[in-house]
Design a protein around this motif. Structure first.
Motif, PDB file in Angstrom:
ATOM      1  N   ALA A  73     -12.246  -4.713   7.214  1.00 37.11           N
ATOM      2  CA  ALA A  73     -12.690  -3.321   7.058  1.00 37.11           C
ATOM      3  C   ALA A  73     -12.126  -2.437   8.168  1.00 37.11           C
ATOM      4  N   SER A  74     -12.081  -2.963   9.380  1.00 36.72           N
ATOM      5  CA  SER A  74     -11.492  -2.195  10.490  1.00 36.72           C
ATOM      6  C   SER A  74     -10.009  -1.955  10.260  1.00 36.72           C
ATOM      7  N   ASN A  75      -9.322  -2.972   9.719  1.00 39.69           N
ATOM      8  CA  ASN A  75      -7.896  -2.802   9.423  1.00 39.69           C
ATOM      9  C   ASN A  75      -7.670  -1.728   8.368  1.00 39.69           C
ATOM     10  N   LEU A  76      -8.560  -1.654   7.371  1.00 37.10           N
ATOM     11  CA  LEU A  76      -8.458  -0.577   6.376  1.00 37.10           C
ATOM     12  C   LEU A  76      -8.721   0.779   7.027  1.00 37.10           C
ATOM     13  N   ARG A  77      -9.791   0.835   7.827  1.00 37.88           N
ATOM     14  CA  ARG A  77     -10.150   2.096   8.503  1.00 37.88           C
ATOM     15  C   ARG A  77      -9.023   2.597   9.399  1.00 37.88           C
ATOM     16  N   ASP A  78      -8.308   1.663  10.014  1.00 34.03           N
ATOM     17  CA  ASP A  78      -7.255   2.042  10.958  1.00 34.03           C
ATOM     18  C   ASP A  78      -5.908   2.304  10.303  1.00 34.03           C
ATOM     19  N   SER A  79      -5.835   2.171   8.982  1.00 36.51           N
ATOM     20  CA  SER A  79      -4.596   2.451   8.256  1.00 36.51           C
ATOM     21  C   SER A  79      -4.574   3.913   7.825  1.00 36.51           C
ATOM     22  N   SER A  80      -3.668   4.680   8.386  1.00 34.83           N
ATOM     23  CA  SER A  80      -3.572   6.099   8.010  1.00 34.83           C
ATOM     24  C   SER A  80      -3.197   6.240   6.539  1.00 34.83           C
ATOM     25  N   ILE A  81      -2.449   5.286   5.997  1.00 39.94           N
ATOM     26  CA  ILE A  81      -2.071   5.346   4.580  1.00 39.94           C
ATOM     27  C   ILE A  81      -3.309   5.201   3.706  1.00 39.94           C
ATOM     28  N   VAL A  82      -4.157   4.210   4.010  1.00 37.78           N
ATOM     29  CA  VAL A  82      -5.388   4.013   3.232  1.00 37.78           C
ATOM     30  C   VAL A  82      -6.274   5.249   3.325  1.00 37.78           C
ATOM     31  N   ILE A  83      -6.455   5.775   4.514  1.00 41.81           N
ATOM     32  CA  ILE A  83      -7.311   6.964   4.694  1.00 41.81           C
ATOM     33  C   ILE A  83      -6.758   8.135   3.890  1.00 41.81           C
ATOM     34  N   ASP A  84      -5.464   8.359   3.943  1.00 39.78           N
ATOM     35  CA  ASP A  84      -4.857   9.465   3.186  1.00 39.78           C
ATOM     36  C   ASP A  84      -5.044   9.275   1.677  1.00 39.78           C
ATOM     37  N   ILE A  85      -4.870   8.040   1.191  1.00 41.63           N
ATOM     38  CA  ILE A  85      -5.043   7.768  -0.245  1.00 41.63           C
ATOM     39  C   ILE A  85      -6.493   8.016  -0.658  1.00 41.63           C
ATOM     40  N   ILE A  86      -7.437   7.514   0.139  1.00 44.22           N
ATOM     41  CA  ILE A  86      -8.865   7.673  -0.175  1.00 44.22           C
ATOM     42  C   ILE A  86      -9.232   9.159  -0.204  1.00 44.22           C
ATOM     43  N   LYS A  87      -8.792   9.912   0.791  1.00 46.11           N
ATOM     44  CA  LYS A  87      -9.069  11.363   0.827  1.00 46.11           C
ATOM     45  C   LYS A  87      -8.519  12.062  -0.416  1.00 46.11           C
ATOM     46  N   VAL A 106       0.822  -1.216   0.000  1.00 48.55           N
ATOM     47  CA  VAL A 106       0.000   0.000   0.000  1.00 48.55           C
ATOM     48  C   VAL A 106       0.857   1.267   0.000  1.00 48.55           C
ATOM     49  N   LYS A 107       2.045   1.196   0.581  1.00 51.25           N
ATOM     50  CA  LYS A 107       2.932   2.370   0.627  1.00 51.25           C
ATOM     51  C   LYS A 107       3.387   2.809  -0.764  1.00 51.25           C
ATOM     52  N   ASP A 108       3.266   1.899  -1.747  1.00 55.89           N
ATOM     53  CA  ASP A 108       3.703   2.215  -3.110  1.00 55.89           C
ATOM     54  C   ASP A 108       2.562   2.679  -4.014  1.00 55.89           C
ATOM     55  N   ILE A 109       1.381   2.876  -3.462  1.00 58.07           N
ATOM     56  CA  ILE A 109       0.220   3.297  -4.252  1.00 58.07           C
ATOM     57  C   ILE A 109       0.199   4.821  -4.339  1.00 58.07           C
ATOM     58  N   LYS A 110       0.141   5.313  -5.569  1.00 57.98           N
ATOM     59  CA  LYS A 110       0.061   6.755  -5.842  1.00 57.98           C
ATOM     60  C   LYS A 110      -1.296   7.045  -6.467  1.00 57.98           C
ATOM     61  N   THR A 111      -2.014   8.014  -5.948  1.00 52.13           N
ATOM     62  CA  THR A 111      -3.378   8.283  -6.421  1.00 52.13           C
ATOM     63  C   THR A 111      -3.430   8.643  -7.899  1.00 52.13           C
ATOM     64  N   ASP A 112      -2.421   9.309  -8.402  1.00 54.49           N
ATOM     65  CA  ASP A 112      -2.446   9.710  -9.808  1.00 54.49           C
ATOM     66  C   ASP A 112      -2.361   8.522 -10.760  1.00 54.49           C
ATOM     67  N   ASP A 113      -1.959   7.360 -10.248  1.00 55.56           N
ATOM     68  CA  ASP A 113      -1.801   6.174 -11.092  1.00 55.56           C
ATOM     69  C   ASP A 113      -3.093   5.388 -11.291  1.00 55.56           C
ATOM     70  N   TYR A 114      -4.166   5.749 -10.588  1.00 59.05           N
ATOM     71  CA  TYR A 114      -5.391   4.942 -10.602  1.00 59.05           C
ATOM     72  C   TYR A 114      -6.631   5.812 -10.805  1.00 59.05           C
ATOM     73  N   ASP A 115      -7.666   5.165 -11.350  1.00 59.40           N
ATOM     74  CA  ASP A 115      -8.956   5.824 -11.575  1.00 59.40           C
ATOM     75  C   ASP A 115      -9.984   5.465 -10.510  1.00 59.40           C
ATOM     76  N   ALA A 116      -9.784   4.313  -9.829  1.00 61.69           N
ATOM     77  CA  ALA A 116     -10.751   3.851  -8.829  1.00 61.69           C
ATOM     78  C   ALA A 116     -10.022   3.171  -7.677  1.00 61.69           C
ATOM     79  N   PHE A 117     -10.617   3.310  -6.494  1.00 62.58           N
ATOM     80  CA  PHE A 117     -10.045   2.800  -5.250  1.00 62.58           C
ATOM     81  C   PHE A 117     -11.133   2.004  -4.538  1.00 62.58           C
ATOM     82  N   ILE A 118     -10.855   0.729  -4.244  1.00 70.59           N
ATOM     83  CA  ILE A 118     -11.874  -0.212  -3.795  1.00 70.59           C
ATOM     84  C   ILE A 118     -11.521  -0.757  -2.414  1.00 70.59           C
ATOM     85  N   CYS A 119     -12.498  -0.683  -1.501  1.00 65.40           N
ATOM     86  CA  CYS A 119     -12.325  -1.190  -0.141  1.00 65.40           C
ATOM     87  C   CYS A 119     -13.318  -2.317   0.110  1.00 65.40           C
ATOM     88  N   PRO A 120     -12.848  -3.574   0.166  1.00 68.02           N
ATOM     89  CA  PRO A 120     -13.754  -4.672   0.502  1.00 68.02           C
ATOM     90  C   PRO A 120     -14.066  -4.697   1.995  1.00 68.02           C
TER      91      PRO A 120
END
Length: 182
Positions: free
Chosen positions: A75-89, A55-69
């Motif tokens: 889901a809690s692990n995604l919510r608690d990841s500051s990296i995921v939250i920053d990317i989604i924002k 996840v640390k290598d994901i750059k928002t400009d490289d993608y058109d869609a971001f999917i959270c299963p």
């Protein structure tokens, strides 16, 4: 070519992650699996998946869609990841598609995206996403660039909605027909 990323964290719901991966790839989307809790991620049903990228290598400009299963504790692990939250924002701020299914709309809520948005999620989990307008009568809800799904039974409809948004309704229809989805 359209690109999407699905975030996987230990405890993810198998079908909610893999149905979009399969359907989007069938529809010609370049899909990356991003490991949030490691490169090998274990589902809620003990299926092991190897991520394509950390996840640390994901750059928002490289993608058109971001999917959270969804799935728990995925889901809690995604919510608690500051990296995921920053990317989604950042992705949402750039007008990209952000999506979540089952319990994972809690990720979008934490990122501040559900305010003034219609959404759906797994019944009984809506208190984990209090800022939006929960719709309990639909499997999939699209509100602008936000796409949400209710749970495991909604995984195919959710994935086809993502595909239609990325590649158009005609390609989504062709893939659905080829898969015998009605």
């Amino acid at each position: 070519m359209k690109k999407a990323v699905v975030f996987l964290a230990d405890g993810f719901e198998d079908i909610e992650a893999l149905a979009p991966v399969d359907i989007l790839r069938r529809g010609g989307v370049d899909l990356t699996i991003a490991g949030v809790t490691g490169m090998q991620v274990v589902s809620s049903h003990n299926v092991k998946i190897m991520a394509d990228k950390d996840v640390k290598d994901i750059k928002t400009d490289d993608y058109d869609a971001f999917i959270c299963p969804g799935g728990m504790p995925g889901a809690s692990n995604l919510r608690d990841s500051s990296i995921v939250i920053d990317i989604i924002k950042e992705a949402y701020g750039k007008g990209k598609i952000v999506s979540a299914i089952c319990a994972a709309p809690m990720v979008l809520d934490k990122a501040g995206i559900l305010a003034d948005k219609d959404f759906t999620m797994y019944p009984g989990m809506e208190n984990n996403a209090p800022s939006g307008s929960y719709k309990n009568d639909k499997f999939v809800v699209k509100d602008g660039k936000v796409i949400t799904g209710a749970g495991p039974a909604a995984a195919f409809e959710y994935a086809f909605e993502l595909l239609a948004e990325l590649q158009g309704k005609e390609i989504a229809s062709q893939v659905a027909k080829g898969m015998l989805f009605k």
